[in-house]
Design an enzyme around this catalytic site. Structure first.
Site, PDB file in Angstrom:
ATOM      1  N   ARG A 210      49.108  -7.853   1.860  1.00  0.00           N
ATOM      2  CA  ARG A 210      49.712  -9.064   1.309  1.00  0.00           C
ATOM      3  C   ARG A 210      50.352  -8.731  -0.033  1.00  0.00           C
ATOM      4  O   ARG A 210      50.258  -7.588  -0.502  1.00  0.00           O
ATOM      5  CB  ARG A 210      48.705 -10.227   1.191  1.00  0.00           C
ATOM      6  N   GLY A 211      50.984  -9.751  -0.648  1.00  0.00           N
ATOM      7  CA  GLY A 211      51.739  -9.523  -1.869  1.00  0.00           C
ATOM      8  C   GLY A 211      53.212  -9.404  -1.507  1.00  0.00           C
ATOM      9  O   GLY A 211      53.582  -8.514  -0.722  1.00  0.00           O
ATOM     10  N   ALA A 212      54.035 -10.266  -2.079  1.00  0.00           N
ATOM     11  CA  ALA A 212      55.425 -10.354  -1.624  1.00  0.00           C
ATOM     12  C   ALA A 212      56.143  -8.998  -1.618  1.00  0.00           C
ATOM     13  O   ALA A 212      56.712  -8.615  -0.582  1.00  0.00           O
ATOM     14  CB  ALA A 212      56.180 -11.395  -2.458  1.00  0.00           C
TER      15      ALA A 212
ATOM     16  N   ARG B 173      55.101 -14.356   7.948  1.00  0.00           N
ATOM     17  CA  ARG B 173      54.812 -15.192   6.774  1.00  0.00           C
ATOM     18  C   ARG B 173      56.138 -15.731   6.248  1.00  0.00           C
ATOM     19  O   ARG B 173      56.993 -14.967   5.798  1.00  0.00           O
ATOM     20  CB  ARG B 173      54.068 -14.377   5.708  1.00  0.00           C
TER      21      ARG B 173
ATOM     22  N   ASP C   8      56.587 -15.484  -4.826  1.00  0.00           N
ATOM     23  CA  ASP C   8      56.855 -15.135  -3.434  1.00  0.00           C
ATOM     24  C   ASP C   8      58.302 -15.409  -3.061  1.00  0.00           C
ATOM     25  O   ASP C   8      58.859 -14.760  -2.181  1.00  0.00           O
ATOM     26  CB  ASP C   8      55.899 -15.885  -2.503  1.00  0.00           C
TER      27      ASP C   8
ATOM     28  N   ASN D  51      55.000 -19.730  -5.382  1.00  0.00           N
ATOM     29  CA  ASN D  51      53.992 -18.698  -5.601  1.00  0.00           C
ATOM     30  C   ASN D  51      52.645 -19.270  -5.130  1.00  0.00           C
ATOM     31  O   ASN D  51      52.531 -20.433  -4.758  1.00  0.00           O
ATOM     32  CB  ASN D  51      53.957 -18.298  -7.090  1.00  0.00           C
ATOM     33  N   LYS D  52      51.632 -18.438  -5.170  1.00  0.00           N
ATOM     34  CA  LYS D  52      50.293 -18.792  -4.696  1.00  0.00           C
ATOM     35  C   LYS D  52      49.879 -20.201  -5.122  1.00  0.00           C
ATOM     36  O   LYS D  52      50.116 -20.610  -6.254  1.00  0.00           O
ATOM     37  CB  LYS D  52      49.309 -17.768  -5.270  1.00  0.00           C
TER      38      LYS D  52
ATOM     39  N   GLN E 192      41.900 -13.645  -3.987  1.00  0.00           N
ATOM     40  CA  GLN E 192      42.613 -12.410  -4.354  1.00  0.00           C
ATOM     41  C   GLN E 192      42.372 -12.047  -5.817  1.00  0.00           C
ATOM     42  O   GLN E 192      42.409 -10.874  -6.175  1.00  0.00           O
ATOM     43  CB  GLN E 192      44.122 -12.565  -4.107  1.00  0.00           C
TER      44      GLN E 192
END
Lengths: 348, 348
Positions: free
Chosen positions: A44-46, A87, A233, A243-244, A192
């Site tokens: 994960r992580g853009a 995603r 993101d 974003n998150k 996370q």
């Protein structure tokens, strides 16, 4: 720490769902397994999703496709569609897939296409590390001496090719001796911050404190946080930032308390086709991620839950957006487009 | 649902630390065990802590004290000190202990003191249920037709004598047919929202959705929440509100989005001796509550964490404070004192 590696025909990645307690790896030659790893947040992580997707196409290119260039391109497009659909919010996923497909489409032969796809995936990976270092250097200048900074989710080595976006800013500011302390939010539901950011901070020897997400506002009100730095993101053309989940709250609380709120991301996260935040698709994930914690049920059976993975922070709360091209400030409608142009020009 | 009961000389309470998966009870004749149950959050919720502490004194009064009234009073004061020290933020704890001690001090004999302490504890319990019903009725008038309301932590039967404060408002508004939906925040670190509020909402058949704490702001921004209703652990004379960590964030986010932010609490939660929020002691709890869940570590070993159990919401963010005496609005410096006077007068 290498979150992902290309091993001539295979991809090896750290299984992030099992960190920090188990350091396990996934190794595969099948892009479908990579797609599944993305869906289940093993990776994960853009920015790292962009790299992973690019390697996915490099794997797809090696599968038998019938011999013609058209058949190979069709096979790559099918793989790209599957990887793209994993995603919906991360801009870097589509950005990397489109970049690799464009290269394949320009190749004169099947062999050239296979080779150029692999080379482009490796280039995207290498570039990301360099880009993150430039983001870090650019962003560090925003951090005042002896600061406490708050960050959200994980934006470190584990979210990128290996240096970090917002975490890269933290890392660079710490290396300069400007940063005293990092507050890391745990980042429910998937933790996370607690699992990955705390782990990276510990490995780097950066003094830090973990908090529950809802304690951030109170820390800011008590003057304990000099800046908030988060990743992104997808960034719309007007500077709205997806974003998150929880990022929007941090931005509002930072503004209310006179704390600068910075977003750090590569220009590949900027989506000029999305005019504003409303145009960004927000991924809704399974309710079970909320109703259980680390595998343990925490709510009565049958409790309904909603689980938006991201939120949108309107540009008016964002003090600056740091990219590899520099520091963009409002009006973002102009400054972001300029940064994207600058980067495109620097790559010819 | 009776969170606590007096069984002539013994106290029986629901072990809330084990809910919702196990419905267990603690029964004891020893006030020290009650103090320990408070410290370990087997029993929690500001109004219920007042009731529990009062019953603690009723238990202490029954222990041998040497025969003289002075010795009994000294024994009660020692027990009160121990009970008072368990949790520093909840105003109702001190309020109930002082009320019971005052009654004991006015008794003409040891027997009369023992009997009056027990009677006063029972009265505090009974009154709390009636007080909560009045809070509910007063607060329900603030909820508009077909509303979605967001609440934080647990303020229901489990936090009070048996009806609820903010939850009482929710309950009353639902009974009137005005309330359509409740969003419950999970309330990290100890998940009182996920474990207790979701359980109570399910039992009452009130439509609800659980969210992680950090999703509340985004829901408000998307217009999904018409009001926020929370409880309080201590309210300063100027209307500053100490309540579960995260409350301050919800208040700022509600204000930013034009959503009314209501606090519901009995007048016993108002501490006129605390001129403002800064005067309120905020309990700091163990880091392990943040770094693990039910014994399962969620962060790397050795991760430092801070765990303030409460935060302070400045009065300027509070649209109204609902008590059993009515609806107080700014300037709270006048309206809260008036409500406390009204209630004191109504009890002669």
């Amino acid at each position: 720490l290498r979150p992902i590696e290309w091993l001539s025909g295979r991809v090896r990645l750290v299984d992030q769902a099992r960190l920090p307690h188990v350091e396990a790896y996934l190794e595969t030659a099948d892009y479908r397994e990579l797609a599944e790893a993305i869906r289940s947040l093993k990776v994960r992580g853009a920015p790292l999703l962009g790299i992973t997707a690019a390697y996915g196409l490099a794997l797809a290119a090696r599968e038998p496709s019938g011999g013609s260039l058209e058949a190979l391109l069709a096979q790559l497009r099918r793989a790209a569609d599957e990887l793209r659909a994993t995603r919906p919010t991360a801009a870097n996923l589509t950005w990397a897939l489109d970049r690799v497909l464009r290269i394949a489409e320009g190749a004169p032969s099947v062999l050239a296409a296979v080779e150029s796809v692999e080379a482009e995936a490796l280039r995207i990976h290498e570039e990301d590390v360099a880009v993150c270092r430039r983001i870090g250097a650019n962003g560090a200048s925003l951090i005042e001496s002896a600061s406490s900074v708050l960050t959200h989710c994980n934006t470190g080595s584990l979210a990128t090719g290996g240096y970090g976006t917002a975490f890269g800013v933290v890392r660079a500011a710490f290396d300069e001796g400007w940063l005293d302390h990092v507050y890391a939010t745990e980042t429910r539901p998937l933790l996370q911050g607690a699992r990955l950011t705390a782990w990276e901070l510990q490995r780097e020897g950066i003094p830090h404190t973990l908090i529950v997400d809802s304690a951030a506002g109170s820390l800011m009100r008590r003057g304990r946080v000099e800046a908030v730095v988060v990743g992104a993101d997808r960034i719309a053309a007007n500077g709205d930032v997806a974003n998150k989940i929880g990022t929007y709250s941090l931005a509002v609380l930072a503004n209310e308390n006179g704390v600068p709120f910075y977003v750090a991301a590569p220009t590949s996260t900027i989506d000029l086709d999305a005019r504003e935040g409303e145009a960004i698709t927000i991924e809704e994930r399974a309710a079970a991620e909320v109703t259980s914690l680390a595998g343990t049920p925490i709510a009565p059976e049958g409790t309904p839950a909603v689980n938006p993975a991201f939120d949108v922070t309107p540009a008016r709360y964002v003090s600056a957006i740091v990219t590899e091209a520099g520091i963009a400030r409002a009006p973002y409608g102009e400054t972001l487009a300029a940064q994207v142009r600058t980067e495109a020009a620097s790559h010819g």
